[in-house]
Structure formats: C-alpha cells, structure tokens
Design a protein around this motif. Structure first.
Motif: not given
Length: 429
Positions: A289-301, A397-411
């Motif tokens: 399990v990965g993306s479910a923890f932060v639930k981007p839009t492509h994981f609206d199951f 984000p539609q997916k968390s992979e790659a999106s989380l890394q585009q903006f530097g440190d996460i707030a």
C-alpha cells in the motif's frame, strides 16, 4: 401576419432554448478547511510556504488514513509500504511508526542506496526489475554497515535471461543474492506470463547456490481499474488469485528447500487499489500500500471512501481580474464572458501544468481558450471565489509519486499549524 407570428414564436423558442443551455453560475470562496490551511501557511515560520508553490501534507488526515487502511487490511496480511508513492523519509518513518511495519518496496537504484544507508533496519523488496548493472552498482557503492543485503534485500526478476545475468553477478561478487520472481497475474505489464519460462528460472535457481529464492510478486491493480462490466472485475480477481496459486505451487514443487520456509517467504500482492481483496486465505501473504495513505485523485476508489485527501499543492495568486485574451482576439474572451458567467474572472497563478486538479476555491477551471503554462497558469471562474493577489489556490495531485518531489520540503500541517518541514527524495523516474 399569422406566418410572421409563427416565425417570431420560433425565434423566441430558440432563444429560450439557448438560454437554457447557458452554463449556470457557480463558485464559492474557500470553505473552513482550506481557509485554515491557507492561514497556517501564512503564519508559518518559513516565509516561502505562503509565497511559492508548496506541497502540503495534513498530518492529522494522514494519521486517520493510516488507521482506516489498517482496518481495511486483513489482519493476517503484513503490510509493505510503497516508497515511490511516498518519496520522503520522514513521511515513510511516520507511516512505519503508525503501522509497525519495516517492510518497504523500492523502485530505483538511487532510492535503494538512500534507504539502505539511512534506514538500515528496513526489509526492502524491489518493485520493478532493474538491469543487473544497477544491482552491481549497488554493491559497489553501498558501504558495509548495518544493512545486510543478503538478509534484507530482494531483487525482482522477470525473465530467465535476467536471472542468468544476476547469477553471473552473484558469482562475480562471491555472495548470495535473494531473488523474488515477478509473475503476470493479468496486468500484462511484465513478469513471468507462462509456466514454461517460469520453470526455466526455477531450474536455474535450484542449480545455483548463490541465488536464493525469496518468493513471488504479483501486482493486480487492473482488477479495480477495468470497466465495471457485470462479471468483469470478479473474473479478473478470480483469475489473478488462481494464477498466483498456480505459480506458487510450481515454485514450491520445483524448489524443495523453499517448501519448509514457505510461510516466511515473501508472497507479495496488491497495491492501494486492491489490498482489501486479499484476506490471507489465498496464496499471497503480504500486501503493498502506498498512495492510499495520502489519497490523490486517482485513488478515489469505493473502498477508500472513508480516507480523506491528505496532500495538496498550495500556490499563490499573482493576478486577479476580468478574464482577457491577448490583443487581437479580445473579442473571443468578451464572447466567452458573455456566454459563460464562469469565465468572467481570470486568475493567474504562480506555476502550473501540474498533474493535479484544482480543489479549492470551488468553481475554478483551466481556461481552454488561454491554454496552460508551467510558469503562470490562468484559471477562470465566476468571481465568486473572491481571490486577490497573494491568496492561495489548492490543487489535489492526481498521483502522489513524483508530485511530492516537485516543490522542495513538504509543509506538514497539524492542528491548524505548520509543525514540520519534511525533505523529499531527489526527483527520479
């Protein structure tokens, strides 16, 4: 006169019909939740949180989602966290702390080196087959230390030819390599698809003491992704589980040494779309399990309906006013404003063209007339959003992979405040 009457009536009816087709006016300011997120960013000790595009994680929602995933997951099934979808060590640490799992799935050489050196207690499984040269580079670059690759690392193998390359590597290194065999359970993206090639790999494993069979990996997200045609998903699920059981039986029959260790081997399956389908009674004995923890839009199951979106892109408004197009085609914008009240207002953002959907304030949309831009994205709306320069627009984000890394440190926000800044992995495919 009668004929004129009918003509005028027809024109009036057409006009009324056109008005009925005219888009209704929508939009609203931020609700209480996004107002609080915006205020938290403004009050952050790090000034850039409110004035540049920032990736935000709601830690309270994240923690609640972890609990919901654990409640959905069958208790007998250990959890393996998919690191590519959560490419941030503190984020992975937080999830490991609240799930009690040190099992993670890694997908490329740089992240493998990073995780093995920075988190030496992890149990790592490769999520995709890497060239043997990448595996060789790992052993050349990974310093001897607390992480013991011979016990804690499983390389993923998808063909007899790749397995032969890893055999050559093991012999050259003079050390044991643990290998997990990827099987195709219906996705048709990779892995062993027929038992004849699989048997060749098993024969090679049986004859090579430096290669240790560690289990199987069968990824099955297609089950919930295929159209919901009556019977299609249930057929795909039954097929995936049957194929997995057949390959597992073949492996244990061909490798007597593995039979005694079968319960402790890694029989990995699933992902966020399908982990709830494995109840511990089938061939698989752990789920990823990965993306479910932060639930981007492509994981609206449907099975994740109780999980809430926990990651957002927050970006400042640079300019706000009447929607206009460049000189020469201003009349098109005027016509658009007159016809669609949701195109009356234009909002230019800091950045854009992200793989994300605007989520707040309600009623904003990308302008199909103006186009997109990674520098200053224009959004259109009715003006009811009441956005001014310096205000914040939130995307999901539609997916968390790659999106989380585009903006530097996460707030990281909790209790209405920015409580931490989590560094992310360097962007990698």
């Amino acid at each position: 006169m009668k004929r004129r009457h009918w003509v005028l009536a027809g024109v009036g009816t057409a006009a009324l019909g056109a008005l009925a087709l005219r888009p209704g006016e929508g939009g609203a300011p931020h609700d209480a939740y996004f107002t609080a997120l915006s205020q938290a960013l403004r009050q952050s000790d790090r000034a850039t949180d409110a004035v540049t595009p920032t990736l935000v994680i709601d830690r309270d929602r994240l923690q609640a989602n972890i609990g919901r995933v654990l409640a959905l997951k069958a208790k007998p099934m250990p959890l393996r966290v998919v690191a590519k979808s959560l490419a941030c060590l503190p984020l992975l640490d937080f999830i490991a702390q609240h799930t009690g799992s040190t099992r993670q799935m890694v997908f490329n050489l740089p992240y493998l080196l990073l995780q093995a050196s920075q988190r030496p207690a992890l149990d790592l499984l490769l999520g995709k087959p890497l060239p043997a040269g990448a595996a060789q580079a790992f052993y050349q670059r990974h310093p001897a230390g607390a992480f013991d690759a011979s016990r804690q690392l499983q390389w993923l193998i998808d063909t007899p030819e790749r397995l032969a390359e890893y055999r050559q590597l093991a012999r050259g290194l003079g050390q044991k390599l643990r290998v997990n065999l990827e099987i195709d359970v219906g996705l048709h993206r990779g892995g062993f698809a027929d038992l004849s090639a699989f048997q060749k790999a098993l024969s090679l494993l049986k004859d090579e003491s430096l290669l240790e069979f560690s289990g199987l990996m069968g990824y099955d997200p297609h089950i919930t992704e295929i159209p919901d045609i009556p019977g299609a998903r249930s057929h795909a699920e039954a097929h995936a589980k049957r194929v997995y059981a057949d390959f597992k039986a073949a492996a244990l029959a061909a490798l007597p040494a593995a039979q005694a260790r079968a319960p402790e081997l890694t029989w990995n399956a699933a992902g966020s779309p399908t982990f709830q389908l494995h109840d511990g009674q089938g061939a698989a004995n752990e789920v990823s399990v990965g993306s479910a923890f932060v639930k981007p839009t492509h994981f609206d199951f449907a099975h994740l309906a109780d999980c809430q979106p926990a990651c957002f892109i927050a970006t400042p408004v640079l300019k706000s006013g009447a929607f206009a197009l460049p000189t020469g085609v201003e009349w098109i914008a005027a016509a658009a404003r007159a016809w669609d009240r949701n195109q009356r207002h234009g909002v230019f953002l800091y950045g854009g063209e992200w793989r994300a959907d605007v989520v707040s304030p309600a009623g904003l949309a990308t302008s199909g007339l103006y186009g997109t831009s990674p520098n200053q994205q224009v959004m259109v709306g009715s003006g009811r959003q009441n956005l001014q320069p310096g205000d914040t627009v939130f995307f999901r984000p539609q997916k968390s992979e790659a999106s989380l890394q585009q903006f530097g440190d996460i707030a990281v926000i909790s209790g209405g405040k920015v409580v931490a800044h989590w560094p992310v992995f360097p962007p990698m495919p």
